[in-house]
Design a protein around this motif. Structure first.
Motif, short mmCIF file in Angstrom:
data_model
loop_
_atom_site.label_atom_id
_atom_site.label_comp_id
_atom_site.label_asym_id
_atom_site.label_seq_id
_atom_site.Cartn_x
_atom_site.Cartn_y
_atom_site.Cartn_z
N UNK A 1 0.82 -1.21 0.00
CA UNK A 1 0.00 0.00 0.00
C UNK A 1 0.86 1.27 0.00
N UNK A 2 1.95 1.23 0.74
CA UNK A 2 2.79 2.42 0.86
C UNK A 2 3.82 2.55 -0.27
N UNK A 3 4.24 1.44 -0.84
CA UNK A 3 5.30 1.48 -1.88
C UNK A 3 4.86 0.70 -3.11
N UNK A 4 3.77 1.11 -3.75
CA UNK A 4 3.32 0.37 -4.94
C UNK A 4 4.14 0.76 -6.18
N UNK A 5 4.49 -0.25 -6.95
CA UNK A 5 5.13 0.01 -8.25
C UNK A 5 4.07 0.30 -9.29
#
Length: 469
Positions: free
Chosen positions: A99-103
């Protein structure tokens, strides 16, 4: 950015316009660039992948549940606890990271889905942990603790769907635990939570709606506050039915007038907070109007106002009066918000016309209920008054719908009118032919009103478009 649905429609129309020669390739390319037509295919692919992942996750979850069930009796207590904790921490950690680091966009959606799964796993872990350590308890205990844990997750992550889940779990726990309020017994933390649910939701649930900027969360939280407040007063009356007439009437008046009064006068500005493009005032007012409409409809029946007898002289212990703490605090808040409401438009305390009308209706409800319970049955007078008020309320909704083009207001007024006519027909002795004629005219009236209103909306839109030009 325009919505994805609008972009799909615009791309189809643009393809048709280009084929018909209405626009050239340069304009089509500009529309494609501005509304990102190329990303639509990618969005469809991401959505399809998200659906596949969701289906796969469900199957994996079912496989894990079946595997655990098959080996649950074989595993040691320590291994069971470690597995449950690892599952909860692992799902939430992966969900938080995605959720915080989506590619890509689908990864953020998957992360939120895993966080929701983690909240559900938390409840399952509570149930299984209690089984492992042989801790028995009522079902509503589980839901209250579960809702508190999910509420903490919602506050820490600022996610609306977790807050909604927490409110729903608290509602289930409250409904399941209401029966304990009728049973004398030992006081516990869970019973205190049930008794003071209106205050708890007001202090914990409503601020979360502002923190998450969610109208849904505010609406559900406000509905739970009002429902639990009504239930507290009614249960208090049921437990101590042998009140003196004055006290009994006062409690009945509070039950009928406090919730709509609080909802109608509630304003976001009370907290001196600035929320751009977001206001919960309309939600509170709509809930107040719904509450008043239900009261008018119920009080329009003659049976509500028939004479009845009570014994008097019951004594109430001091700790029973503590249950009314929520009423005192929320009642004080209601007086304050109405006081502030009168100073919104001028330096002198004065209510606007609409606020004065609604306030008078709420005051009339409280006075008539108090009189009926304290002095004597009002009988046909109250029935006539509330039938007239119900009709005027319905006319007000219809007028608002016609003035603003708001379908919900218009059809709310039509529904109240039809309910009143049909209810009076069924309440009083009428023959079958009269009932058939009334139902026939109601059906024809609804069809005519619907067709006429839709035609009126088209005329109203054309008029507004002409004025804008």
């Amino acid at each position: 950015m325009a919505s994805e649905k609008f972009r799909h429609q615009l791309r189809r129309e643009a393809d048709r316009w280009q084929a018909e020669g209405l626009i050239d390739e340069t304009l089509y390319a500009e529309l494609a660039r501005r509304y990102q037509f190329d990303d639509l295919a990618l969005s469809e692919r991401n959505r399809f992948v998200a659906i596949l992942i969701a289906l796969g996750s469900i199957l994996l979850g079912l496989a894990a549940i079946i595997f655990v069930a098959a080996n649950w009796q074989v595993w040691s207590k320590e291994f069971k606890v470690a597995s449950l904790v690892a599952l909860f921490v692992g799902v939430n950690a992966v969900g938080f990271y995605l959720w915080q680091h989506p590619v890509e966009r689908w990864q953020a959606r998957l992360g939120k889905g895993l966080l929701l799964l983690g909240a559900l796993i938390f409840g399952a872990n509570l149930a299984l942990m209690s089984q492992i350590f042989h801790r028995s308890g009522s079902l509503y205990h589980l839901f209250l603790v579960w809702s508190l844990g999910v509420l903490a997750m919602a506050y820490s992550l600022r996610l609306t769907f977790l807050g909604v889940l927490a409110i729903l779990l608290a509602s289930i726990g409250y409904v399941a635990g209401m029966i304990t309020l009728f049973m004398p017994g030992e006081v516990s933390d869970f019973r205190i939570a049930i008794e003071h649910m209106p205050l708890l939701v007001s202090l914990l649930g409503i601020p979360l709606a502002y923190w998450c900027r969610s109208r849904w969360l505010f609406g559900l939280g406000a509905a739970l506050v009002i429902f639990s407040l009504e239930a507290s007063v009614i249960i208090f009356l049921a437990n101590f039915i042998n009140f003196s007439p004055g006290t009994r009437g006062m409690m009945g008046a509070i039950a009928c007038s406090l919730p709509p009064a609080l909802l109608w006068a509630y304003r976001d500005s009370l907290w001196n907070g600035s929320i751009e493009k977001l206001s919960f005032d309309e939600i509170a007012r709509n809930l107040a109007l719904f509450f008043i409409s239900v009261l008018f409809y119920l009080f329009s029946f003659n049976g509500i106002w028939r004479p009845f007898s009570y014994r008097t002289g019951s004594e109430i212990a001091w700790h029973d009066w503590v249950k009314l703490l929520d009423i005192l605090l929320l009642g004080g808040l209601t007086v304050w918000v109405w006081w502030r409401l009168g100073y919104r438009t001028s330096a002198r305390w004065r209510l606007e016309r609409k606020n004065a009308i609604v306030g008078a209706a709420i005051l009339l409800i409280g006075v008539m209920v108090w009189w009926h319970l304290s002095v004597g049955a009002l009988g046909a007078i109250a029935t006539l008054i509330f039938n007239v008020l119900l009709f005027l309320f319905a006319v007000g909704f219809i007028r608002k719908g016609l003035a603003t083009g708001h379908r919900i207001s218009f059809w709310g007024g039509i529904l109240l009118t039809v309910l009143q006519i049909v209810s009076r027909m069924l309440e009083y002795e009428t023959d079958l032919l009269a009932k058939a004629i009334v139902l026939l005219f109601c059906g024809l009236g609804i069809i005519a009103a619907g067709l006429g209103f839709e035609k009126y909306l088209q005329t109203l839109k054309a008029l507004r478009a002409t004025n804008d030009e």
